[in-house]
Design a protein around this motif. Structure first.
Motif, PDB file in Angstrom:
ATOM      1  N   TRP A  89     -17.950 -18.630  -7.758  1.00 40.37           N
ATOM      2  CA  TRP A  89     -18.231 -18.021  -6.460  1.00 40.37           C
ATOM      3  C   TRP A  89     -19.504 -18.587  -5.832  1.00 40.37           C
ATOM      4  CZ3 TRP A  89     -16.954 -12.501  -8.535  1.00 40.37           C
ATOM      5  CH2 TRP A  89     -15.663 -12.131  -8.141  1.00 40.37           C
ATOM      6  N   PRO A  90     -19.698 -18.340  -4.530  1.00 37.70           N
ATOM      7  CA  PRO A  90     -20.924 -18.810  -3.859  1.00 37.70           C
ATOM      8  C   PRO A  90     -22.217 -18.392  -4.568  1.00 37.70           C
ATOM      9  CG  PRO A  90     -19.353 -18.069  -2.218  1.00 37.70           C
ATOM     10  CD  PRO A  90     -18.738 -17.756  -3.557  1.00 37.70           C
ATOM     11  N   GLU A  91     -22.291 -17.170  -5.106  1.00 37.94           N
ATOM     12  CA  GLU A  91     -23.540 -16.740  -5.772  1.00 37.94           C
ATOM     13  C   GLU A  91     -23.940 -17.736  -6.861  1.00 37.94           C
ATOM     14  OE1 GLU A  91     -23.420 -13.315  -8.297  1.00 37.94           O
ATOM     15  OE2 GLU A  91     -21.413 -13.767  -9.024  1.00 37.94           O
ATOM     16  N   LYS A  92     -22.946 -18.417  -7.481  1.00 34.65           N
ATOM     17  CA  LYS A  92     -23.248 -19.393  -8.537  1.00 34.65           C
ATOM     18  C   LYS A  92     -23.419 -20.801  -7.981  1.00 34.65           C
ATOM     19  CE  LYS A  92     -22.441 -17.716 -12.983  1.00 34.65           C
ATOM     20  NZ  LYS A  92     -21.479 -16.606 -13.013  1.00 34.65           N
ATOM     21  N   HIS A  93     -22.477 -21.226  -7.073  1.00 32.23           N
ATOM     22  CA  HIS A  93     -22.562 -22.641  -6.654  1.00 32.23           C
ATOM     23  C   HIS A  93     -23.608 -22.871  -5.562  1.00 32.23           C
ATOM     24  CE1 HIS A  93     -20.123 -21.933  -3.041  1.00 32.23           C
ATOM     25  NE2 HIS A  93     -19.015 -21.691  -3.717  1.00 32.23           N
ATOM     26  N   GLY A  94     -24.036 -21.795  -4.887  1.00 30.47           N
ATOM     27  CA  GLY A  94     -25.179 -21.921  -3.985  1.00 30.47           C
ATOM     28  C   GLY A  94     -24.858 -22.253  -2.537  1.00 30.47           C
ATOM     29  N   SER A 115     -24.501 -32.395  -0.658  1.00 34.13           N
ATOM     30  CA  SER A 115     -24.017 -31.960  -1.978  1.00 34.13           C
ATOM     31  C   SER A 115     -25.168 -31.582  -2.905  1.00 34.13           C
ATOM     32  CB  SER A 115     -23.162 -33.052  -2.618  1.00 34.13           C
ATOM     33  OG  SER A 115     -23.983 -34.118  -3.019  1.00 34.13           O
ATOM     34  N   GLU A 116     -26.396 -32.002  -2.604  1.00 28.29           N
ATOM     35  CA  GLU A 116     -27.513 -31.631  -3.498  1.00 28.29           C
ATOM     36  C   GLU A 116     -27.735 -30.119  -3.515  1.00 28.29           C
ATOM     37  OE1 GLU A 116     -31.748 -32.172  -1.600  1.00 28.29           O
ATOM     38  OE2 GLU A 116     -30.589 -33.963  -1.218  1.00 28.29           O
ATOM     39  N   ASP A 117     -27.159 -29.398  -2.542  1.00 32.15           N
ATOM     40  CA  ASP A 117     -27.277 -27.932  -2.546  1.00 32.15           C
ATOM     41  C   ASP A 117     -26.284 -27.260  -3.501  1.00 32.15           C
ATOM     42  OD1 ASP A 117     -29.382 -27.790  -0.697  1.00 32.15           O
ATOM     43  OD2 ASP A 117     -28.010 -27.970   0.999  1.00 32.15           O
ATOM     44  N   ILE A 118     -25.296 -28.018  -4.011  1.00 31.29           N
ATOM     45  CA  ILE A 118     -24.318 -27.430  -4.943  1.00 31.29           C
ATOM     46  C   ILE A 118     -24.968 -27.339  -6.325  1.00 31.29           C
ATOM     47  CG2 ILE A 118     -22.034 -27.655  -6.013  1.00 31.29           C
ATOM     48  CD1 ILE A 118     -21.121 -29.292  -3.625  1.00 31.29           C
ATOM     49  N   SER A 142     -20.246 -32.856   1.026  1.00 31.43           N
ATOM     50  CA  SER A 142     -20.046 -34.033   0.175  1.00 31.43           C
ATOM     51  C   SER A 142     -21.041 -35.161   0.425  1.00 31.43           C
ATOM     52  CB  SER A 142     -18.609 -34.563   0.338  1.00 31.43           C
ATOM     53  OG  SER A 142     -18.381 -34.990   1.658  1.00 31.43           O
ATOM     54  N   VAL A 143     -22.029 -34.972   1.296  1.00 28.39           N
ATOM     55  CA  VAL A 143     -23.005 -36.055   1.498  1.00 28.39           C
ATOM     56  C   VAL A 143     -23.710 -36.328   0.168  1.00 28.39           C
ATOM     57  CG1 VAL A 143     -25.167 -36.717   2.646  1.00 28.39           C
ATOM     58  CG2 VAL A 143     -23.377 -35.528   3.944  1.00 28.39           C
ATOM     59  N   SER A 144     -23.706 -37.601  -0.248  1.00 30.07           N
ATOM     60  CA  SER A 144     -24.344 -38.050  -1.512  1.00 30.07           C
ATOM     61  C   SER A 144     -23.726 -37.426  -2.760  1.00 30.07           C
ATOM     62  CB  SER A 144     -25.850 -37.739  -1.536  1.00 30.07           C
ATOM     63  OG  SER A 144     -26.485 -38.392  -0.492  1.00 30.07           O
ATOM     64  N   ALA A 145     -22.431 -37.094  -2.713  1.00 29.80           N
ATOM     65  CA  ALA A 145     -21.811 -36.375  -3.840  1.00 29.80           C
ATOM     66  C   ALA A 145     -21.784 -37.233  -5.100  1.00 29.80           C
ATOM     67  CB  ALA A 145     -20.401 -35.947  -3.474  1.00 29.80           C
ATOM     68  N   GLU A 154     -18.026 -35.350   5.261  1.00 30.88           N
ATOM     69  CA  GLU A 154     -17.938 -34.658   6.558  1.00 30.88           C
ATOM     70  C   GLU A 154     -19.360 -34.480   7.067  1.00 30.88           C
ATOM     71  OE1 GLU A 154     -15.008 -31.687   8.044  1.00 30.88           O
ATOM     72  OE2 GLU A 154     -16.594 -30.270   7.574  1.00 30.88           O
ATOM     73  N   TYR A 155     -19.589 -35.007   8.263  1.00 30.23           N
ATOM     74  CA  TYR A 155     -20.922 -34.901   8.853  1.00 30.23           C
ATOM     75  C   TYR A 155     -20.801 -35.142  10.345  1.00 30.23           C
ATOM     76  CZ  TYR A 155     -25.978 -34.972   9.101  1.00 30.23           C
ATOM     77  OH  TYR A 155     -27.272 -34.641   9.375  1.00 30.23           O
ATOM     78  N   TRP A 156     -21.537 -34.404  11.123  1.00 29.65           N
ATOM     79  CA  TRP A 156     -21.623 -34.686  12.551  1.00 29.65           C
ATOM     80  C   TRP A 156     -22.991 -34.274  13.014  1.00 29.65           C
ATOM     81  CZ3 TRP A 156     -19.198 -30.609  10.345  1.00 29.65           C
ATOM     82  CH2 TRP A 156     -19.672 -29.337  10.682  1.00 29.65           C
TER      83      TRP A 156
END
Ligand SMILES: [Zn+2]
Length: 460
Positions: A89-94, A115-118, A142-145, A154-156
């Protein structure tokens, strides 16, 4: 039969080569296509909606599916996609929301692109560690995954052609330039919804054909975009899905050409609700002195925030309420009183106010003190001027608590190790990642739930 022996047999008895399957020769390809905003009834009740989606219907017959998928709190794109990739869940993956929490409104509406926030291990890493060639096109966060060898994130930024220069820099070096020559122009402009998805499809098919990607994650954005504009099952949304069905066929052909034993998975991140009223929640927090503005404008971003004690973090159909000081009991009590007063008037469209314990039960952001969940039909807006509740033309949104039936997502998977026609009913979104890890023969030990019971008896 073990995959290694099967592959060896294919090598012996046909001209087919296993070169596409990496060094170990034991991998079969897997493509995960996410159709953003796809409610299960688009596929399961296609006839009722007059939808022509032959590829999805054939995959439904050939594979296993869930009638519905209970997603995450909030039912928005970035936390949901990250749960499908990590099994938690989000509480774990951030990844708590689409946009990062920005109480002073300084981040120009920035999303959780990076992705560094995951904080959890992803299927990309698990597949790479298992020896797969991993690719990803336009998957959220997925930036820098790590683990993705061929990456177009995905980025804009401003949705102008200049965005492409940044996207080239964020993608695998040289990849966009190379593909542009053969596949034409890519676009990050979401308003160019269907041509945008076609461009992403061509690039992804090229990654499969030319780079021999064996595990590919892919994100279709057009359906969600048109559902926001006119609601679910609008003529435009239906026509977008019919186009996406053609794109599914193109990607299925590409991966089956590389590996006839490929597994095809279709997921969605959330369902959709029809909306005709907006509750402008921020203005009540300003009126109560919980947010202090720099100047008077029609939103927090336009006004600027001088200081805050409690602020809504908006998610379309819901809002997390964050306290500047989580230990500030007096502010928590004032916020509760304000929210209870708003919820008591049915004209405001509030379905419920979740407390910390209820948020934890759904795995939502631990920084939230409360969570305002709306009734489908109502979305939360950010206008500081005008009425608290405004009637609007019919449109669509998501982001509500995952407990609403309209917000259920979809899951479908077809491949040689998947039981044909299996229906696993209503599932928890956290069971998707371990199921995909099992298809890959990869390791995702932190996933909260086991793989779904959809495999043939010969599957490992
Ligand atoms: Zn979405």
């Amino acid at each position: 039969m073990p995959k290694l022996r099967l592959c060896a047999l294919i090598l012996l008895f046909s001209s087919f080569t296993c070169a596409a399957f990496g060094q170990s020769g034991s991998h079969h390809a897997l493509i995960v296509m996410s159709i953003d905003g796809l409610r299960p009834d688009y596929v399961l009740k296609a006839d009722e909606h007059g939808l022509k989606i032959p590829h999805l219907r054939r995959l439904l017959q050939d594979g296993a599916h869930a009638e519905s998928v209970q997603g995450v709190l909030p039912t928005v794109t970035y936390p949901s996609h990250t749960t499908m990739l990590t099994g938690v869940w989000p509480e774990k993956h951030g990844i708590y929301s689409n946009e990062t929490f920005d109480p002073y409104a300084k981040n120009l509406g920035g999303w959780y692109w990076y992705s560094e926030d995951i904080r959890s291990r992803t299927l990309w890493q698990a597949a790479a560690d298992a020896g797969y060639v991993v690719g990803s096109v336009s998957w959220p966060v997925s930036v820098s995954a790590p683990g993705v060898r061929y990456l177009i994130p995905e980025y804009w930024r401003a949705m102008t052609p200049d965005d492409l220069k940044l996207l080239r820099a964020l993608s695998t070096p040289g990849l966009m330039n190379e593909l542009e020559k053969s596949e034409g122009r890519y676009t990050t402009d979401l308003n160019d919804a269907i041509p945008g998805d076609w461009g992403r499809t061509r690039y992804a098919a090229a990654l499969i054909r030319k780079k021999h990607v064996q595990f590919l994650t892919f994100h279709f954005a057009a359906l969600d975009h048109l559902e926001h504009a006119g609601g679910p099952f609008s003529a435009d949304a239906n026509s977008a899905l019919e186009q996406i069905d053609n794109m599914v066929g193109v990607l299925e052909d590409a991966i089956r050409h590389e590996d006839p034993a490929a597994t095809i998975c279709i997921v969605s991140d959330h369902g959709f609700a029809r909306v005709d009223h907006i509750l402008n929640l921020d203005q009540e927090f300003v009126k109560a002195g919980l947010i202090t503005l720099k100047t008077q404008g029609n939103s927090l971003a336009l006004s600027g925030v001088a200081d805050w004690k409690a602020e809504p973090w908006l998610d379309g159909g819901s809002a997390a309420i964050v306290l500047k000081d989580p230990k500030d009991k007096a502010t928590a009590a004032r916020v509760k009183q304000l929210l209870d007063r708003l919820a008591a008037d049915p004209k405001n469209g509030i379905a419920g106010i979740l407390n910390r314990a209820q948020i934890a039960q759904l795995g939502g952001a631990p920084v939230a003190e409360f969570w305002v969940d709306m009734r489908p039909g109502f979305a939360i807006g950010s206008a500081l001027e005008g009425p608290l509740v405004r009637e609007v033309s019919v449109r669509g949104t998501h982001g509500y608590s995952p407990t609403h039936p309209e917000l259920r997502a979809f899951f479908l998977i077809a491949g040689p190790e998947i039981r044909k026609g299996a229906n696993v009913g209503d599932i928890d979104m956290r069971s998707i990642a371990p199921t995909l890890a099992k298809v890959l023969g990869a390791d995702l030990p932190a996933a909260a739930l086991p793989a779904l019971n959809i495999f043939t008896s010969s599957a490992k």
